[in-house]
Design a protein around this motif. Structure first.
Motif, PDB file in Angstrom:
ATOM      1  N   MET A 130       0.843  -1.202   0.000  1.00  0.00           N
ATOM      2  CA  MET A 130       0.000   0.000   0.000  1.00  0.00           C
ATOM      3  C   MET A 130       0.875   1.247   0.000  1.00  0.00           C
ATOM      4  SD  MET A 130      -3.062   0.864   2.664  1.00  0.00           S
ATOM      5  CE  MET A 130      -2.162   1.843   3.797  1.00  0.00           C
ATOM      6  N   ALA A 131       0.540   2.212  -0.833  1.00  0.00           N
ATOM      7  CA  ALA A 131       1.334   3.446  -0.913  1.00  0.00           C
ATOM      8  C   ALA A 131       1.112   4.306   0.329  1.00  0.00           C
ATOM      9  CB  ALA A 131       0.921   4.222  -2.151  1.00  0.00           C
ATOM     10  N   THR A 132       2.155   5.060   0.677  1.00  0.00           N
ATOM     11  CA  THR A 132       2.018   5.967   1.823  1.00  0.00           C
ATOM     12  C   THR A 132       1.063   7.102   1.440  1.00  0.00           C
ATOM     13  OG1 THR A 132       4.346   5.547   2.191  1.00  0.00           O
ATOM     14  CG2 THR A 132       3.347   7.332   3.478  1.00  0.00           C
ATOM     15  N   PRO A 133       0.050   7.364   2.271  1.00  0.00           N
ATOM     16  CA  PRO A 133      -0.868   8.451   1.921  1.00  0.00           C
ATOM     17  C   PRO A 133      -0.159   9.810   1.946  1.00  0.00           C
ATOM     18  CG  PRO A 133      -1.682   7.163   3.791  1.00  0.00           C
ATOM     19  CD  PRO A 133      -0.280   6.719   3.539  1.00  0.00           C
ATOM     20  N   ILE A 134      -0.590  10.674   1.075  1.00  0.00           N
ATOM     21  CA  ILE A 134      -0.076  12.042   1.083  1.00  0.00           C
ATOM     22  C   ILE A 134      -1.164  12.974   1.616  1.00  0.00           C
ATOM     23  CG2 ILE A 134       1.547  11.745  -0.834  1.00  0.00           C
ATOM     24  CD1 ILE A 134      -0.651  13.184  -2.574  1.00  0.00           C
ATOM     25  N   GLN A 135      -0.710  14.085   2.154  1.00  0.00           N
ATOM     26  CA  GLN A 135      -1.674  15.087   2.617  1.00  0.00           C
ATOM     27  C   GLN A 135      -2.004  16.009   1.444  1.00  0.00           C
ATOM     28  OE1 GLN A 135       0.267  17.158   5.811  1.00  0.00           O
ATOM     29  NE2 GLN A 135      -0.487  15.708   7.338  1.00  0.00           N
ATOM     30  N   VAL A 136      -3.281  16.231   1.205  1.00  0.00           N
ATOM     31  CA  VAL A 136      -3.671  17.216   0.192  1.00  0.00           C
ATOM     32  C   VAL A 136      -4.128  18.470   0.931  1.00  0.00           C
ATOM     33  CG1 VAL A 136      -5.248  17.731  -1.685  1.00  0.00           C
ATOM     34  CG2 VAL A 136      -4.284  15.449  -1.464  1.00  0.00           C
ATOM     35  N   LEU A 137      -3.460  19.573   0.621  1.00  0.00           N
ATOM     36  CA  LEU A 137      -3.684  20.817   1.364  1.00  0.00           C
ATOM     37  C   LEU A 137      -4.387  21.870   0.511  1.00  0.00           C
ATOM     38  CD1 LEU A 137      -0.104  21.186   2.925  1.00  0.00           C
ATOM     39  CD2 LEU A 137      -2.030  19.873   3.805  1.00  0.00           C
ATOM     40  N   VAL A 138      -4.972  22.827   1.183  1.00  0.00           N
ATOM     41  CA  VAL A 138      -5.591  23.947   0.464  1.00  0.00           C
ATOM     42  C   VAL A 138      -4.481  24.773  -0.201  1.00  0.00           C
ATOM     43  CG1 VAL A 138      -6.879  26.117   0.753  1.00  0.00           C
ATOM     44  CG2 VAL A 138      -7.586  24.062   1.998  1.00  0.00           C
ATOM     45  N   PRO A 139      -4.678  25.093  -1.482  1.00  0.00           N
ATOM     46  CA  PRO A 139      -3.656  25.855  -2.209  1.00  0.00           C
ATOM     47  C   PRO A 139      -3.640  27.332  -1.815  1.00  0.00           C
ATOM     48  CG  PRO A 139      -5.577  25.583  -3.567  1.00  0.00           C
ATOM     49  CD  PRO A 139      -5.855  24.820  -2.318  1.00  0.00           C
ATOM     50  N   ASP A 140      -2.778  28.068  -2.465  1.00  0.00           N
ATOM     51  CA  ASP A 140      -2.781  29.530  -2.326  1.00  0.00           C
ATOM     52  C   ASP A 140      -4.092  30.044  -2.907  1.00  0.00           C
ATOM     53  OD1 ASP A 140      -0.548  32.177  -3.551  1.00  0.00           O
ATOM     54  OD2 ASP A 140      -2.532  32.254  -2.657  1.00  0.00           O
ATOM     55  N   ILE A 141      -4.908  30.636  -2.041  1.00  0.00           N
ATOM     56  CA  ILE A 141      -6.208  31.134  -2.528  1.00  0.00           C
ATOM     57  C   ILE A 141      -6.227  32.658  -2.468  1.00  0.00           C
ATOM     58  CG2 ILE A 141      -7.663  29.117  -2.252  1.00  0.00           C
ATOM     59  CD1 ILE A 141      -8.234  29.954   0.588  1.00  0.00           C
ATOM     60  N   GLY A 142      -5.116  33.214  -2.879  1.00  0.00           N
ATOM     61  CA  GLY A 142      -5.048  34.667  -3.026  1.00  0.00           C
ATOM     62  C   GLY A 142      -5.021  35.405  -1.711  1.00  0.00           C
ATOM     63  N   GLY A 143      -4.464  34.756  -0.674  1.00  0.00           N
ATOM     64  CA  GLY A 143      -4.288  35.434   0.603  1.00  0.00           C
ATOM     65  C   GLY A 143      -5.546  35.439   1.469  1.00  0.00           C
TER      66      GLY A 143
ATOM     67  N   VAL B  10     -11.193  27.363   6.229  1.00  0.00           N
ATOM     68  CA  VAL B  10      -9.837  26.963   5.877  1.00  0.00           C
ATOM     69  C   VAL B  10      -9.034  28.141   5.337  1.00  0.00           C
ATOM     70  CG1 VAL B  10     -10.467  24.576   5.332  1.00  0.00           C
ATOM     71  CG2 VAL B  10     -10.561  26.310   3.543  1.00  0.00           C
ATOM     72  N   SER B  11      -7.731  27.982   5.382  1.00  0.00           N
ATOM     73  CA  SER B  11      -6.816  28.966   4.791  1.00  0.00           C
ATOM     74  C   SER B  11      -5.795  28.154   3.994  1.00  0.00           C
ATOM     75  CB  SER B  11      -6.097  29.746   5.882  1.00  0.00           C
ATOM     76  OG  SER B  11      -7.044  30.327   6.747  1.00  0.00           O
ATOM     77  N   GLU B  12      -4.887  28.869   3.348  1.00  0.00           N
ATOM     78  CA  GLU B  12      -3.851  28.163   2.606  1.00  0.00           C
ATOM     79  C   GLU B  12      -3.113  27.214   3.535  1.00  0.00           C
ATOM     80  OE1 GLU B  12      -0.874  30.668   0.887  1.00  0.00           O
ATOM     81  OE2 GLU B  12       0.303  28.961   0.187  1.00  0.00           O
TER      82      GLU B  12
ATOM     83  N   LEU C 290      -5.422  21.166   5.927  1.00  0.00           N
ATOM     84  CA  LEU C 290      -5.471  19.789   5.427  1.00  0.00           C
ATOM     85  C   LEU C 290      -6.868  19.459   4.901  1.00  0.00           C
ATOM     86  CD1 LEU C 290      -4.191  16.978   5.136  1.00  0.00           C
ATOM     87  CD2 LEU C 290      -4.787  16.541   7.531  1.00  0.00           C
ATOM     88  N   ILE C 291      -6.940  19.001   3.658  1.00  0.00           N
ATOM     89  CA  ILE C 291      -8.238  18.627   3.075  1.00  0.00           C
ATOM     90  C   ILE C 291      -8.489  17.134   3.289  1.00  0.00           C
ATOM     91  CG2 ILE C 291      -9.642  18.514   0.985  1.00  0.00           C
ATOM     92  CD1 ILE C 291      -7.918  20.769  -0.191  1.00  0.00           C
ATOM     93  N   LEU C 292      -7.500  16.316   2.885  1.00  0.00           N
ATOM     94  CA  LEU C 292      -7.695  14.871   2.985  1.00  0.00           C
ATOM     95  C   LEU C 292      -6.365  14.137   2.833  1.00  0.00           C
ATOM     96  CD1 LEU C 292      -7.446  13.927  -0.234  1.00  0.00           C
ATOM     97  CD2 LEU C 292      -9.804  14.683  -0.278  1.00  0.00           C
ATOM     98  N   LEU C 293      -6.416  12.843   3.144  1.00  0.00           N
ATOM     99  CA  LEU C 293      -5.256  11.980   2.910  1.00  0.00           C
ATOM    100  C   LEU C 293      -5.547  11.146   1.664  1.00  0.00           C
ATOM    101  CD1 LEU C 293      -4.574  10.785   6.561  1.00  0.00           C
ATOM    102  CD2 LEU C 293      -3.519  12.680   5.324  1.00  0.00           C
ATOM    103  N   LEU C 294      -4.558  11.087   0.793  1.00  0.00           N
ATOM    104  CA  LEU C 294      -4.769  10.430  -0.504  1.00  0.00           C
ATOM    105  C   LEU C 294      -3.655   9.411  -0.747  1.00  0.00           C
ATOM    106  CD1 LEU C 294      -6.369  10.655  -3.306  1.00  0.00           C
ATOM    107  CD2 LEU C 294      -4.444  12.053  -4.037  1.00  0.00           C
ATOM    108  N   GLU C 295      -4.103   8.201  -1.117  1.00  0.00           N
ATOM    109  CA  GLU C 295      -3.127   7.177  -1.499  1.00  0.00           C
ATOM    110  C   GLU C 295      -2.957   7.315  -3.011  1.00  0.00           C
ATOM    111  OE1 GLU C 295      -3.593   2.555  -1.658  1.00  0.00           O
ATOM    112  OE2 GLU C 295      -4.064   3.312   0.339  1.00  0.00           O
ATOM    113  N   PRO C 296      -1.823   7.872  -3.471  1.00  0.00           N
ATOM    114  CA  PRO C 296      -1.722   8.176  -4.901  1.00  0.00           C
ATOM    115  C   PRO C 296      -1.703   6.918  -5.754  1.00  0.00           C
ATOM    116  CG  PRO C 296       0.092   9.140  -3.635  1.00  0.00           C
ATOM    117  CD  PRO C 296      -0.612   8.196  -2.735  1.00  0.00           C
TER     118      PRO C 296
END
Ligand code: CAO
Length: 452
Positions: free
Chosen positions: A1-14, A68-70, A73-79
């Motif tokens: 099983m692949a290690t999950p990655i954290q998917v984060l909120v991107p730069d949303i213009g400050g 949320v802000s930039e 953490l949104i979710l954990l994803l197994e790529p």
């Protein structure tokens, strides 16, 4: 099983503490790269955050209503790629077991709505994943949804997530697409047909609608200059004002309302109101009078639909009012103002104005307006041409009241007159109807008993 990655909120213009209005995925779901994950709503813009890559969601860490802000953490994803591929070399032994994938920075847009493409941020994994990193520029360059997308209708449209994604990619207003699938479900072909139709009509009208350009001048050749960027609010409202000015045939109808008795009544009520912590300005009375006028003339509380062939009459009276803030013009909306009494309206006006000035208005407090008032009465001026807050069809401009000689029963008498300037969309409202509306409004303001 692949290690999950954290998917984060991107730069949303400050933007900070932005509302999550929808979570579009769930635990265990297999997703494609760029599947929309969540919908965010800032003060003026709604945007989707798509997945940085394909894979299986191990855990969603966010729910609708969160803020949320930039970097949140949104979710954990197994790529998916990592699951089947040999492990990528890590740049540092100190890399955390759960790696973070953050979205690429996205400049704030003047568009109403858009998507914030999610791509891996420069981090241990991103740096070691050339294919993912290379996706950044193209994802960031994904065209944003056109300013004309009706976000509410988009979210209610009967369509699968993949069709929604497809429509987002093309900037198609899903709410306006006719579904030909089972039970009216919108298919990819429906989206294509809609876009094709738009392109054809755009081509047909392009020469007629192309706007001549304003000349670009190098002012520095004439003297010293200083360049300062417009505020975010100015950029957003500027685009909206221009869109309204270009698209709506504006006419402004002027009238003076005799508010002598209204001001006497206000003066009489003022100290009681102040004791109760209410600042009773003329605007509260004007809001009340507008509601009575809108109830009498429902067309002024309507909007054209997307086809421009039907009028949508709103049965609610949500009154927006332009507020001058240090960062620019905003329009808070008093929801269901017809259900409030004069004091409640005054209280709400003051509270929302304060919130507007301190930049604390929520996006939802600026949505859903059905008619707008722009009052410059506290500042001065005799009349002006307010720009309609499209897709509304009319806006009332209010200037400063002053004593004027009015000819009554053979003599001039001093009366306190309030200048009203009603701009209306001439596609929807005829001149005679607009004149009737302002006359009715002025009469209502003169008859203060109806407003108390
Ligand atoms: N005539 C004379 N006096 C008026 C008046 C009028 N039409 N309207 C308000 N006033 C008075 C008020 O009674 C108050 O006086 P007191 O303090 O002595 O009671 C004073 O002017 C200031 O009022 P206010 O501005 O604090 O409150 P308001 O309810 O009239 O307006 C708001 C609130 C938010 C609409 C206003 O502050 C504002 O921001 N106006 C600007 C709107 C704007 O920018 N429009 C242009 C948009 S298009 O670019």
């Amino acid at each position: 099983m692949a290690t999950p990655i954290q998917v984060l909120v991107p730069d949303i213009g400050g933007f900070k503490d932005v509302d999550v209005i929808d979570v579009l995925v769930k635990d265990g779901q297999q997703i494609e790269k760029e599947t929309p994950l969540i919908t965010l709503e800032t003060e003026k813009a709604a945007m989707d955050v798509p997945a940085p890559e394909a894979g299986k969601i191990t855990q969603v860490k966010i729910k609708a209503g969160d803020k949320v802000s930039e970097g949140s953490l949104i979710l954990l994803l197994e790529p998916a790629a990592a699951a089947g591929a040999p492990p990528m070399p890590k740049p540092s032994a100190a890399a955390a077991p759960v790696e973070a994938k953050k979205s690429a920075p996205v400049a704030p847009s003047a568009a109403d709505t858009g998507s914030v493409p999610a791509v891996p941020a420069a981090g241990p994994t991103a740096a070691a994943t050339p294919s993912a990193a290379a996706a950044a520029p193209s994802a960031a360059a994904t065209p944003r949804a056109a300013a004309t997308i009706d976000e509410q209708a988009f979210s209610k449209a009967h369509a699968s997530p993949s069709v929604r994604k497809f429509a987002r990619e093309l900037g198609a207003d899903l709410g306006s697409v006719k579904g030909t699938g089972i039970k009216g479900r919108i298919t990819p072909d429906d989206v294509k047909a809609y876009v094709k139709g738009l392109l054809t009509s755009a081509r047909a009208t392009a020469p007629a609608t192309a706007l001549p350009k304003v000349p670009v001048v190098d002012f520095a050749q004439f003297g010293a200059v200083e360049v300062k960027p417009l505020s975010r609010i100015q950029k957003i409202s500027g685009a909206r004002l221009q869109a309204s000015w270009i698209n709506l045939p504006h006419v402004t109808q002027h009238e003076d309302a005799d508010i002598t008795e209204l001001e006497d009544a206000r003066a009489a009520l003022k100290s009681k109101a102040t004791r109760e912590g209410v600042k009773l300005t003329p605007l509260a009375f004007i809001v009340k009078a507008c509601i009575l006028s809108l109830q009498e003339f429902p067309r002024f509380n309507a909007s054209l639909d997307a086809t421009g062939e039907n009028l949508i009459f709103k049965k609610y009276f949500n009154i927006g009012f332009a507020a001058d803030t240090p960062n620019g013009l905003v329009v808070p909306v008093i929801a269901n103002a017809d259900r409030l009494n004069l004091y409640d309206i005054a209280r709400t006006l003051a509270a929302m104005s304060e919130k507007a000035r301190s930049g604390k208005l929520k996006a939802t407090e600026m949505q859903g307006g059905s008619f707008t008032i722009s009052s410059l009465g506290g500042i001065g001026g005799t009349s002006f041409t307010p720009i309609i807050n499209a897709p509304e069809v009319a806006i009332l401009g209010v200037s400063r009241s002053s004593q004027k000689p009015v000819y009554e029963r053979g003599a001039f008498v001093p009366r306190l007159m309030l200048p009203l300037s009603l701009s209306y969309d001439h596609r929807v409202i005829d001149g005679a109807e607009a004149a009737r509306f302002v006359v009715f409004l002025a009469k209502t303001l003169s008859d203060v008993k109806a407003l108390l």
